[in-house]
Enzyme design. Structure first.
Site, short mmCIF file in Angstrom:
data_model
loop_
_atom_site.label_atom_id
_atom_site.label_comp_id
_atom_site.label_asym_id
_atom_site.label_seq_id
_atom_site.Cartn_x
_atom_site.Cartn_y
_atom_site.Cartn_z
N LYS A 51 34.18 38.15 33.08
CA LYS A 51 33.00 38.53 33.86
C LYS A 51 31.83 38.95 32.97
CE LYS A 51 35.90 40.07 37.70
NZ LYS A 51 35.70 38.98 38.66
N HIS A 109 38.78 46.72 45.26
CA HIS A 109 39.41 45.40 45.17
C HIS A 109 40.92 45.61 45.35
CE1 HIS A 109 40.90 41.75 43.12
NE2 HIS A 109 39.69 41.23 43.25
N ASP A 136 37.67 51.22 37.56
CA ASP A 136 37.72 49.76 37.48
C ASP A 136 36.30 49.28 37.17
OD1 ASP A 136 37.57 47.05 38.01
OD2 ASP A 136 38.54 47.16 39.98
N CYS A 140 38.95 39.69 48.13
CA CYS A 140 40.03 40.61 47.73
C CYS A 140 39.65 42.06 48.01
CB CYS A 140 40.40 40.42 46.26
SG CYS A 140 41.16 38.83 45.91
N GLN A 166 33.30 44.88 37.62
CA GLN A 166 32.01 44.42 38.10
C GLN A 166 30.83 45.12 37.42
OE1 GLN A 166 31.50 41.87 40.13
NE2 GLN A 166 33.70 41.53 40.32
#
Length: 404
Positions: free
Chosen positions: A224, A121, A198, A362, A201
């Site tokens: 999220k 991202h 990261d 993104c 997700q």
């Protein structure tokens, strides 16, 4: 097994209509929906004990402080961090990444190398480019293949004694690929490099154990994971957090202040300047409690079922191409249909009550790799159903017919 119909009753927004049609919400990779149990926690905070924390002696302040710090412990236990002070509240994943990137400005020198993956991202690309501009470090990229998987042999070849940092997402937001972060962390550590993952997700679909992973930094966003927007978490190993300087100056992050010199507070407050998103932190923990009550193993099994079903249904449509076909994948499907622009399909789907994301998500380097302007992305959560997928496919076929 999940009782999906009972779970859906927890989410008020799933009862609404969009353009006169029942809402089918397949934009979960952008933000998940919030259950009533978490909404109630937010309302309770503002109705009963809204106050600033840590510095007050009155009852409301003490209640808010207790709830906020109890929430930090809930987050610590969920991610299995060794210490609660290794959990830093942030405004979200991007904030956490920037905090670490800013801190390494004082630790890197010209000629040092940092590695990022081709699947990132923008929030896990741009801060490191800025870091390189400030320090003279060199940014290198782990390439990807046509299936949307990282080429690990090339990653191995990039690693050397000059490598100081490696950054990779746990799961690609654009393609759904689950990256082999255990391998990446182990190999990076073999040359003495630190690793930031990261987890924006991954955290809605699985339960990362930061100690088992031996990761140095892990970041995510509450919105999220069925929580509110504007709050997230940076996990950092204590040894690394002590090395990094404060990201922002202000109240709360100090020990003592004079006009001659300021000394900084210990962890975690060194990185938490100003009044935080108190309610957000408390609701973040409530969201984790909600999802743990359902069970992440149950969530993963059901979402994999949805992914398989939706993939099978979509591939029956002529000229439909799925981008991201890794064997290790979560419940995200990015696709295009022939030469029809993704935006046009997304707009018509919205008229039929279906919410999907269109564009480059993104993750423009991924789209450049496939030589496409963007994709249509359908992303599923445990409150979605096969019946919704069926309705989505019907709506998609109508959109294609209108645009052909």
């Amino acid at each position: 097994m999940l009782n999906v119909q009972d779970i859906r009753k927890d989410f008020p927004i799933l009862n609404r209509k969009v353009n006169g049609k029942p809402l089918i919400y397949f934009d979960n990779a952008a933000t998940s929906q919030t259950p009533q149990q978490v909404i109630d926690v937010i309302v309770s905070y503002y109705s009963n004990y809204n106050a600033n924390i840590h510095r007050g002696v009155h009852s409301l302040s003490q209640e808010a402080t207790d709830a906020y710090e109890k929430a930090r412990i809930t987050i610590q236990k969920h991610f299995n961090a060794k210490e609660a002070h290794e959990i830093i509240y942030t405004s979200g994943t991007t904030h956490g990444i920037n905090l670490v990137a800013n801190g390494f400005s004082s630790l890197l020198k010209k000629g040092d190398e940092i590695i990022v993956s081709a699947l990132e991202h923008h929030s896990n690309i741009v801060p490191w480019q800025m870091l390189c501009e400030r320090t003279g470090a060199v940014l290198k990229v782990i390439p990807m293949n046509e299936d949307g998987e990282l080429i690990l042999a090339d990653f191995d070849a990039l690693l050397n004694e000059a490598t100081k940092l490696v950054f990779v997402n746990h799961i690609s937001n654009a393609l759904g690929t689950i990256n082999p972060i255990e391998y990446i962390i182990d190999r990076a550590h073999s040359v003495g490099a630190a690793v930031l993952v990261d987890g924006a997700q991954s955290c809605p679909h699985l339960k990362p154990d930061v100690q088992a992973l031996d990761v140095d930094f892990y970041v995510c966003s509450a919105h999220k994971i069925c929580g509110p927007t504007g709050v997230g978490m940076l996990y950092g190993k204590e040894e690394w957090l002590k090395k990094l300087p404060p990201y922002q100056g202000g109240g709360e992050m100090i020990a003592e202040v004079s006009f001659e010199k300021t000394t900084y507070a210990g962890l975690p407050h060194k990185f938490e300047a100003g009044t935080p998103n108190i309610c957000g932190g408390i609701a973040f923990a409530a969201a984790l409690d909600y999802m743990n009550a359902i069970g992440f193993e149950n969530i993963a099994a059901y979402e994999n079922e949805l992914l398989s079903y939706a993939t099978e249904r979509l591939l029956q449509i002529d000229d439909l191409k799925i981008f991201g076909t890794s064997e290790e994948k979560t419940s995200v499907i990015s696709f295009n249909v022939g030469t029809i622009h993704p935006y046009d399909i997304g707009t018509i789907l919205d008229k039929m009550g279906v919410a999907v994301r269109t564009g480059h998500h993104c993750a423009q380097p991924i789209m450049d790799f496939f030589k496409i302007p963007g994709t249509i992305r359908a992303s599923f959560m445990f409150y979605n159903t096969k019946a919704e997928i069926d309705a989505f496919v019907v709506a998609l076929k109508k959109a294609i017919m209108m645009l052909s």
